[in-house]
Design a protein around this motif. Sequence first.
Motif, PDB file in Angstrom:
ATOM      1  N   ASN A 212      32.500  34.392 -19.958  1.00  0.00           N
ATOM      2  CA  ASN A 212      32.783  34.588 -21.387  1.00  0.00           C
ATOM      3  C   ASN A 212      31.921  35.724 -21.934  1.00  0.00           C
ATOM      4  O   ASN A 212      30.858  35.478 -22.527  1.00  0.00           O
ATOM      5  N   PRO A 213      32.353  36.974 -21.742  1.00  0.00           N
ATOM      6  CA  PRO A 213      31.516  38.123 -22.129  1.00  0.00           C
ATOM      7  C   PRO A 213      31.188  38.210 -23.612  1.00  0.00           C
ATOM      8  O   PRO A 213      30.223  38.879 -23.989  1.00  0.00           O
ATOM      9  N   LYS A 214      31.956  37.538 -24.463  1.00  0.00           N
ATOM     10  CA  LYS A 214      31.665  37.596 -25.903  1.00  0.00           C
ATOM     11  C   LYS A 214      30.631  36.562 -26.325  1.00  0.00           C
ATOM     12  O   LYS A 214      30.164  36.582 -27.471  1.00  0.00           O
ATOM     13  N   ILE A 215      30.280  35.650 -25.434  1.00  0.00           N
ATOM     14  CA  ILE A 215      29.243  34.653 -25.737  1.00  0.00           C
ATOM     15  C   ILE A 215      27.884  35.217 -25.349  1.00  0.00           C
ATOM     16  O   ILE A 215      27.676  35.627 -24.204  1.00  0.00           O
ATOM     17  N   ASN A 216      26.975  35.243 -26.301  1.00  0.00           N
ATOM     18  CA  ASN A 216      25.653  35.823 -26.057  1.00  0.00           C
ATOM     19  C   ASN A 216      24.512  34.846 -26.287  1.00  0.00           C
ATOM     20  O   ASN A 216      23.347  35.213 -26.120  1.00  0.00           O
ATOM     21  N   SER A 217      24.824  33.630 -26.677  1.00  0.00           N
ATOM     22  CA  SER A 217      23.766  32.623 -26.843  1.00  0.00           C
ATOM     23  C   SER A 217      24.381  31.231 -26.727  1.00  0.00           C
ATOM     24  O   SER A 217      25.548  31.024 -27.079  1.00  0.00           O
ATOM     25  N   ILE A 218      23.573  30.298 -26.220  1.00  0.00           N
ATOM     26  CA  ILE A 218      24.042  28.929 -25.972  1.00  0.00           C
ATOM     27  C   ILE A 218      22.935  27.955 -26.341  1.00  0.00           C
ATOM     28  O   ILE A 218      21.759  28.173 -26.024  1.00  0.00           O
ATOM     29  N   ILE A 219      23.317  26.872 -27.007  1.00  0.00           N
ATOM     30  CA  ILE A 219      22.395  25.753 -27.257  1.00  0.00           C
ATOM     31  C   ILE A 219      23.019  24.496 -26.669  1.00  0.00           C
ATOM     32  O   ILE A 219      24.156  24.150 -26.987  1.00  0.00           O
TER      33      ILE A 219
ATOM     34  N   VAL B 221      17.930  26.145 -24.862  1.00  0.00           N
ATOM     35  CA  VAL B 221      18.390  27.299 -25.630  1.00  0.00           C
ATOM     36  C   VAL B 221      18.316  28.519 -24.721  1.00  0.00           C
ATOM     37  O   VAL B 221      17.327  28.726 -24.014  1.00  0.00           O
ATOM     38  N   SER B 222      19.380  29.333 -24.729  1.00  0.00           N
ATOM     39  CA  SER B 222      19.362  30.568 -23.946  1.00  0.00           C
ATOM     40  C   SER B 222      19.984  31.702 -24.743  1.00  0.00           C
ATOM     41  O   SER B 222      20.735  31.475 -25.696  1.00  0.00           O
ATOM     42  N   ALA B 223      19.648  32.925 -24.331  1.00  0.00           N
ATOM     43  CA  ALA B 223      20.214  34.123 -24.959  1.00  0.00           C
ATOM     44  C   ALA B 223      20.454  35.170 -23.888  1.00  0.00           C
ATOM     45  O   ALA B 223      19.591  35.424 -23.044  1.00  0.00           O
ATOM     46  N   ARG B 224      21.660  35.765 -23.924  1.00  0.00           N
ATOM     47  CA  ARG B 224      21.972  36.849 -22.990  1.00  0.00           C
ATOM     48  C   ARG B 224      21.040  38.024 -23.265  1.00  0.00           C
ATOM     49  O   ARG B 224      20.787  38.369 -24.425  1.00  0.00           O
ATOM     50  N   TRP B 225      20.576  38.642 -22.198  1.00  0.00           N
ATOM     51  CA  TRP B 225      19.681  39.797 -22.347  1.00  0.00           C
ATOM     52  C   TRP B 225      20.439  41.080 -22.021  1.00  0.00           C
ATOM     53  O   TRP B 225      20.811  41.848 -22.883  1.00  0.00           O
ATOM     54  N   LYS B 226      20.713  41.320 -20.740  1.00  0.00           N
ATOM     55  CA  LYS B 226      21.464  42.496 -20.314  1.00  0.00           C
ATOM     56  C   LYS B 226      22.485  42.065 -19.270  1.00  0.00           C
ATOM     57  O   LYS B 226      22.133  41.374 -18.317  1.00  0.00           O
TER      58      LYS B 226
END
Length: 429
Positions: free
Chosen positions: A308-315, A254-259
Amino acid sequence: MNKKIKLIHPRDQITTILSRIYKRGMTTTSGGNISIMDENGDIWVTPSAVDKGTLIASDIICVQKDGTIIGKHKPSSEFPFHKAIYESRPDIKSVIHAHPPALVAFSIVRQIPNTNVISQAKHVCGPIGYAEYELPGSEMLGGVIGEEFKKGYKAIIMENHGTVLGGSDLTDAFERFEALEFCASTILYGSQIGTPNYLTDTQIDAFEAQATAVLPEQEVVAYASDEVEKRLEIKKIVERSCQQGLMISSYGTVSARWKGNDFLITPTGINRWDLDLDDIVQIKDGKRESGKNPSRASWIHQEIYKNNPKINSIITTQSPYLMAFGITSTYLNVRTIPESWIFLQDIRTIKYGDHFKGNDNSDLVKACTTAMIIENDSVIITGDKLLETFDYLEVAEFSAKSIVLGSSLGKMVPINDEQVEDLRKKFLA
């Protein structure tokens, strides 16, 4: 898998793991037993005839090296084969026996699940042994199982009975147990919609070889309050994924974009059930947080965020019904109910090997969609907020489950093109 060292009493280890097994529906109130051999040679084991759903630490029995029994109950009736395993294999320090439905299905048709169905499972489970039927609780059963473990197996199918697995500790044994039941489930579900395909050892070795690259380390690491908040989000989603059978101990990222293109991601080598906030790894400017090893899928996540700048999280995970489609190359048509199509549209299938570092990944990375299934490997779900991405995963798995279950009733009838166009106009315009 590398382990975090935690000082937890064997009693508490056993009750924690048994609770996970019971709540996930992998054993019954009366079925299954777990043991740990400690450094003194004493064996801590679950009791006989005590509700597995309400077991507490004080219920666990200690059978000392000299045979003395300490505790308020009798040890499990299957204690003889636990003892036989420890006597035959000094490297094994924990044993799990249970009757999970998929592995029992294999045991009653007297087959061994082929773990080459999923890329990582072969290395987690190892070769699988087979113990012929003997009376439960008997010394004969202990003898048969002990002889199988002497051959080097750490996982065994018990004829018309279930499974027994060993490990260097209880975490190791549980990871093996969970992975083997996952393989069995995926094969069973896949067989309802198609013919399972299996990887060759060469394909699996190629996956392992390309997944070892490590990002360089950051020299200085800062932990802002919003970064810590994202760590908490990731931890909660991993916990929910494990509890709901959408992730297993030994696999799931699991990941999440930060900055910008910096992000936080789960680590490799740490049991997903036991994830702590400080295990999560910060990736900044293409460098990892010092002293930590991020998921081996980090580079895929990094490339998806970059493109993909609109993607902010991935599983990235393995869930049994979605992977039933992944191991059979069967098309997963999510035009089952309106919600499924609105959230997911079309789920793409990526060929095994296209996710390897160094191969042409453009179809996966640059043409990234909400849900993608990598053959015999995993499912990748993307979204904006992490809870939204988790919801997409749930919807995808539920849709896959409905189709697998419905396959026994007849051919699926999806919503038609006109109905889909109405959905497009109302919800996606």
